[in-house]
Design an enzyme around this catalytic site. Structure first.
Site, short mmCIF file in Angstrom:
data_model
loop_
_atom_site.label_atom_id
_atom_site.label_comp_id
_atom_site.label_asym_id
_atom_site.label_seq_id
_atom_site.Cartn_x
_atom_site.Cartn_y
_atom_site.Cartn_z
N CYS A 1 -1.91 -4.56 -5.50
CA CYS A 1 -2.60 -5.99 -4.84
C CYS A 1 -1.26 -6.83 -5.22
CB CYS A 1 -3.81 -6.53 -5.75
SG CYS A 1 -5.25 -5.28 -5.71
N GLU B 1 -1.96 -10.12 -6.16
CA GLU B 1 -1.92 -11.01 -7.27
C GLU B 1 -0.84 -10.32 -8.28
OE1 GLU B 1 -4.22 -9.99 -5.44
OE2 GLU B 1 -5.76 -11.43 -5.63
N GLU C 1 0.72 -1.27 -0.16
CA GLU C 1 -0.06 0.02 0.06
C GLU C 1 1.01 1.29 0.06
OE1 GLU C 1 -2.91 -0.40 3.12
OE2 GLU C 1 -3.89 -2.07 2.20
N1 THU Z 1 -6.11 -6.46 -2.21
C1 THU Z 1 -5.28 -7.32 -2.90
O1 THU Z 1 -4.06 -7.49 -2.70
N2 THU Z 1 -5.81 -8.15 -3.73
C2 THU Z 1 -7.43 -8.24 -4.23
O2 THU Z 1 -7.58 -8.90 -5.09
C3 THU Z 1 -8.34 -7.29 -3.64
C4 THU Z 1 -7.41 -6.12 -2.70
C5 THU Z 1 -5.41 -5.40 -1.43
C6 THU Z 1 -5.31 -4.01 -2.06
C7 THU Z 1 -5.34 -3.33 -0.54
O3 THU Z 1 -4.02 -3.33 -0.16
C8 THU Z 1 -6.06 -4.02 0.21
O4 THU Z 1 -6.05 -5.45 -0.27
C9 THU Z 1 -7.63 -3.55 0.44
O5 THU Z 1 -8.09 -3.45 -0.59
#
Ligand code: THU
Length: 169
Positions: free
Chosen positions: A82, A84, A73
């Site tokens: 994210c 993935e 983040e």
């Molecule tokens: N997030 C992921 O890493 N993968 C996803 O598919 C959904 C959301 C993360 C992004 C952010 O850091 C946190 O989860 C909240 O949205």
């Protein structure tokens, strides 16, 4: 022709998707269980001071290598990424010729226990789709929360019907 006599050629398309459901990660085939354990372990490296939501992704490639990712983040929220996409883009950078065979994802919150399967977000689906097109083969995707049910999709296409791809360009 008045409104009531207008003839419509509208058709409906039904799009079917299917998933396998495992009651827990213990039911997974041994190799996938190992991959999910890696996703769970790397989840702890998430840099998630804002959402307190940690995601781990583990990929196994056709060259036998494993690539991991966790969400990262940023104080400028949209600049974060994210788990993935961290894993998939890292794969593209380190092993550009390799094919991604399987992907395991686990998501957990610092503030509550996630027990239902948590799927990749739309942007991640689009990014994973690019790699299915690029490599010309499907990616098995397994996803879960912190505990509980695991969903398996045989391909990203189940998660993102009507995918936008390079053929439209
Ligand atoms: N997030 C992921 O890493 N993968 C996803 O598919 C959904 C959301 C993360 C992004 C952010 O850091 C946190 O989860 C909240 O949205």
């Amino acid at each position: 022709m008045d409104f009531f006599s207008a003839i419509s050629n509208m058709k409906e398309i039904t799009h079917q998707t299917s998933f396998s459901v495992y009651d827990s990660k213990d039911e997974l085939p041994a190799d996938v269980r190992g991959l999910m354990d890696e996703a769970i372990a790397i989840r702890k490296t998430a840099y998630a001071p804002y959402s307190k939501f940690r995601v781990g992704a583990a990929l196994i490639l056709d060259n036998g290598k494993t690539v991991l990712g966790s969400n990262q983040e940023n104080a400028a929220y949209p600049s974060g990424l994210c788990a993935e996409r961290v894993a998939v883009f890292q794969t593209g950078a380190i092993y550009p010729e390799a094919k991604i065979v399987k992907m395991a994802i686990s998501a957990a919150s610092d503030t509550n226990t996630t027990t239902s399967p948590i799927p990749p977000c739309g942007a991640c689906r689009q990014s994973i789709a690019e790699y299915e097109f690029k490599q010309g083969s499907d990616i098995e995707i397994y996803f879960m929360g912190e505990t509980g049910t695991v969903y398996k999709s045989d391909s990203l296409k189940n998660l993102l019907p009507f995918t936008f791809d390079k053929n439209f360009l």
